[in-house]
Scaffold this active site. Structure first.
Site, PDB file in Angstrom:
ATOM      1  N   GLY A 176       0.805  -1.228   0.000  1.00 32.38           N
ATOM      2  CA  GLY A 176       0.000   0.000   0.000  1.00 32.38           C
ATOM      3  C   GLY A 176       0.835   1.274   0.000  1.00 32.38           C
ATOM      4  O   GLY A 176       0.433   2.282  -0.588  1.00 32.38           O
ATOM      5  N   ASN A 177       2.002   1.214   0.637  1.00 33.60           N
ATOM      6  CA  ASN A 177       2.818   2.435   0.731  1.00 33.60           C
ATOM      7  C   ASN A 177       3.427   2.848  -0.612  1.00 33.60           C
ATOM      8  O   ASN A 177       3.907   3.957  -0.756  1.00 33.60           O
ATOM      9  CB  ASN A 177       3.920   2.261   1.793  1.00 33.60           C
ATOM     10  CG  ASN A 177       4.964   1.242   1.374  1.00 33.60           C
ATOM     11  OD1 ASN A 177       4.643   0.234   0.752  1.00 33.60           O
ATOM     12  ND2 ASN A 177       6.204   1.512   1.694  1.00 33.60           N
TER      13      ASN A 177
ATOM     14  N   LYS B 239     -13.134 -10.054   5.534  1.00 31.20           N
ATOM     15  CA  LYS B 239     -12.558  -8.786   5.030  1.00 31.20           C
ATOM     16  C   LYS B 239     -13.626  -7.697   4.964  1.00 31.20           C
ATOM     17  O   LYS B 239     -14.549  -7.776   4.154  1.00 31.20           O
ATOM     18  CB  LYS B 239     -11.995  -9.002   3.616  1.00 31.20           C
ATOM     19  CG  LYS B 239     -10.626  -9.626   3.616  1.00 31.20           C
ATOM     20  CD  LYS B 239      -9.578  -8.542   3.505  1.00 31.20           C
ATOM     21  CE  LYS B 239      -8.175  -9.137   3.494  1.00 31.20           C
ATOM     22  NZ  LYS B 239      -7.151  -8.117   3.682  1.00 31.20           N
TER      23      LYS B 239
ATOM     24  N   LYS C  90      -3.025 -10.241  -1.667  1.00 32.95           N
ATOM     25  CA  LYS C  90      -2.107  -9.977  -2.792  1.00 32.95           C
ATOM     26  C   LYS C  90      -0.766 -10.686  -2.624  1.00 32.95           C
ATOM     27  O   LYS C  90      -0.112 -11.012  -3.619  1.00 32.95           O
ATOM     28  CB  LYS C  90      -1.913  -8.473  -2.998  1.00 32.95           C
ATOM     29  CG  LYS C  90      -1.079  -7.761  -1.945  1.00 32.95           C
ATOM     30  CD  LYS C  90       0.240  -7.289  -2.494  1.00 32.95           C
ATOM     31  CE  LYS C  90       1.092  -6.539  -1.496  1.00 32.95           C
ATOM     32  NZ  LYS C  90       0.962  -6.720  -0.059  1.00 32.95           N
TER      33      LYS C  90
ATOM     34  N   LYS D 157       2.823 -12.306   4.222  1.00 34.68           N
ATOM     35  CA  LYS D 157       4.065 -12.086   3.462  1.00 34.68           C
ATOM     36  C   LYS D 157       5.064 -13.204   3.772  1.00 34.68           C
ATOM     37  O   LYS D 157       5.674 -13.773   2.866  1.00 34.68           O
ATOM     38  CB  LYS D 157       4.691 -10.734   3.819  1.00 34.68           C
ATOM     39  CG  LYS D 157       3.830  -9.568   3.399  1.00 34.68           C
ATOM     40  CD  LYS D 157       4.512  -8.254   3.689  1.00 34.68           C
ATOM     41  CE  LYS D 157       3.513  -7.141   3.837  1.00 34.68           C
ATOM     42  NZ  LYS D 157       2.446  -7.103   2.831  1.00 34.68           N
TER      43      LYS D 157
HETATM   44  P1  ADP Z   1       1.400  -3.936   2.664  1.00 37.79           P
HETATM   45  O1  ADP Z   1       0.490  -2.842   2.242  1.00 37.79           O
HETATM   46  O2  ADP Z   1       2.785  -3.783   2.099  1.00 37.79           O
HETATM   47  O3  ADP Z   1       0.815  -5.295   2.453  1.00 37.79           O
HETATM   48  P2  ADP Z   1       0.974  -4.266   5.530  1.00 37.79           P
HETATM   49  O4  ADP Z   1       0.692  -3.102   6.376  1.00 37.79           O
HETATM   50  O5  ADP Z   1      -0.131  -5.205   5.201  1.00 37.79           O
HETATM   51  O6  ADP Z   1       1.654  -3.708   4.217  1.00 37.79           O
HETATM   52  O7  ADP Z   1       2.145  -5.140   6.189  1.00 37.79           O
HETATM   53  C1  ADP Z   1       3.420  -4.581   6.489  1.00 37.79           C
HETATM   54  C2  ADP Z   1       3.498  -4.167   7.953  1.00 37.79           C
HETATM   55  O8  ADP Z   1       3.542  -5.300   8.811  1.00 37.79           O
HETATM   56  C3  ADP Z   1       4.734  -3.402   8.331  1.00 37.79           C
HETATM   57  O9  ADP Z   1       4.667  -2.055   7.966  1.00 37.79           O
HETATM   58  C4  ADP Z   1       4.787  -3.600   9.853  1.00 37.79           C
HETATM   59  O10 ADP Z   1       4.208  -2.495  10.517  1.00 37.79           O
HETATM   60  C5  ADP Z   1       3.919  -4.819  10.098  1.00 37.79           C
HETATM   61  N1  ADP Z   1       4.527  -5.912  10.853  1.00 37.79           N
HETATM   62  C6  ADP Z   1       3.829  -6.754  11.648  1.00 37.79           C
HETATM   63  N2  ADP Z   1       4.606  -7.664  12.205  1.00 37.79           N
HETATM   64  C7  ADP Z   1       5.873  -7.435  11.754  1.00 37.79           C
HETATM   65  C8  ADP Z   1       7.132  -8.072  11.975  1.00 37.79           C
HETATM   66  N3  ADP Z   1       7.247  -9.133  12.762  1.00 37.79           N
HETATM   67  N4  ADP Z   1       8.226  -7.569  11.350  1.00 37.79           N
HETATM   68  C9  ADP Z   1       8.101  -6.505  10.535  1.00 37.79           C
HETATM   69  N5  ADP Z   1       6.934  -5.859  10.284  1.00 37.79           N
HETATM   70  C10 ADP Z   1       5.815  -6.317  10.886  1.00 37.79           C
HETATM   71 MG    MG Z   2      -1.008  -6.000   3.368  1.00 38.54          MG
END
Ligand code: ADP
Ligand code: MG
Length: 310
Positions: free
Chosen positions: A10-11, A126, A210, A272
């Site tokens: 998203g970023n 969701k 995704k 992820k």
């Molecule tokens: P995206 O839009 O890239 O899918 P998300 O917000 O869904 O992003 O997921 C990424 C986020 O997960 C990071 O920005 C972080 O805040 C969070 N996060 C949760 N647990 C962890 C972890 N163990 N290590 C790193 N980031 C984590």
């Molecule tokens: Mg995400």
């Protein structure tokens, strides 16, 4: 040269059309860096805010009588793929021209097969669309058959299931485009979820993660690498705690242990890591990388990021 699937978070996109068009100018640079190094690059991306905006806008306009019909959720997903794909084509295309690289960027509106017997269909999770009071939520539920649930005290919202991706319908077209030298944007927002009944595909209101869709695509097109670009440079254990430890690498066994410990937040880092492990284990020589957009190139050189290899 490697075949790389990049999943943008998203970023990389932002929340409004103006913000997105500006952000993708930056997003394009590390992507084109990888292309310039001779890699074949396929881009997948999220669509949460974008599909939310389209869905909400259409629903509001329909409620006001300004348009004749509400827009079904799969159609909203298709619109978001076109909208985001256009911005990526524009930004990556401009960056390629700027570097005098002769390549075209193309977006494939992509359907992703899901199993109608996926357990997710009996447990939609969701939230999508607007917040309603209880009475309105019950009326909508009766009229449209939506599942409405209370969302953290902010009102009632529609929820849709999040099934696992089974197949990417347009995978051969994606492969042909890669082979012809195009930069391909595909499985946007995890793809448009479709189910197969009596040999025919039907769009279904659901959201495919995704990260899982990108992993499935990477396997199907025989990619060498899955790069998940998000807001953090590395995956951590004890995230947000004083004893946080940033990981440079992880084996599938280590990842499983951390998952059991609850180290990764469901709905954000967990999918992820799961996708990264799945891809790394899918065939010898495949690896996954989780890092931030601005560190993509450095991470490819092994300087940062979290690498997952079997
Ligand atoms: P995206 O839009 O890239 O899918 P998300 O917000 O869904 O992003 O997921 C990424 C986020 O997960 C990071 O920005 C972080 O805040 C969070 N996060 C949760 N647990 C962890 C972890 N163990 N290590 C790193 N980031 C984590
Ligand atoms: Mg995400």
């Amino acid at each position: 040269m490697a075949k790389i699937v990049i999943a943008l978070g998203g970023n990389a996109l932002g929340n409004t059309p103006a913000e997105q068009l500006e952000l993708v100018t930056e997003t394009a640079k590390p992507i084109v860096d990888l292309i310039e190094q001779g890699n074949q690059v396929v881009i997948a991306h999220g669509n949460g805010p974008q599909v939310g905006m389209i869905n909400l806008g259409m629903a509001t306009a329909a409620e006001e009588g300004a348009i004749k019909s509400d827009m079904p959720f799969p159609e909203c997903g298709a619109m978001s793929q076109g909208y985001i794909g256009y911005h990526l084509q524009n930004a990556i295309g401009n960056e390629l021209v700027h570097r005098k690289m002769n390549k075209e960027v193309v977006t494939v509106v992509t359907q992703v097969l899901v199993d109608e017997n996926d357990a997710a269909f009996s447990n939609p999770t969701k939230p999508v669309g607007a917040f309603y009071d209880k009475a309105t939520a019950e009326k909508i539920s009766a009229e449209k058959g939506y599942t409405m649930v209370e969302d953290a005290g902010r009102g009632f919202r529609r929820v849709v299931p999040s099934p696992k991706p089974v197949d990417v319908i347009e995978k051969k077209a994606v492969e042909a485009l890669i082979e012809s030298g195009c930069v391909v944007v595909t499985v946007g927002g995890g793809g448009i979820p479709v189910v197969r009944k009596n040999g025919k595909l039907y769009g279904t209101p659901a959201v495919i993660d995704k990260d899982f869709a990108s992993e499935k695509l990477a396997e199907l097109i025989d990619a060498d690498m899955l790069i998940i670009l998000t807001a953090v440079e590395k995956v951590a254990v004890n995230y947000n705690k004083p004893d946080v430890k940033w990981l440079s690498s992880m084996t599938p066994a280590e990842a499983e242990k951390y998952i059991k410990e609850g180290q990764f937040a469901p709905g954000s880092m967990l999918p992820k890591v799961q996708a990264a492990v799945m891809f790394a284990q899918s065939r010898n020589g495949r690896s996954s990388l989780i890092t931030s957009l601005d560190k993509a190139l450095a991470a490819m050189k092994g300087e940062t990021g979290t690498v997952i290899t079997a």
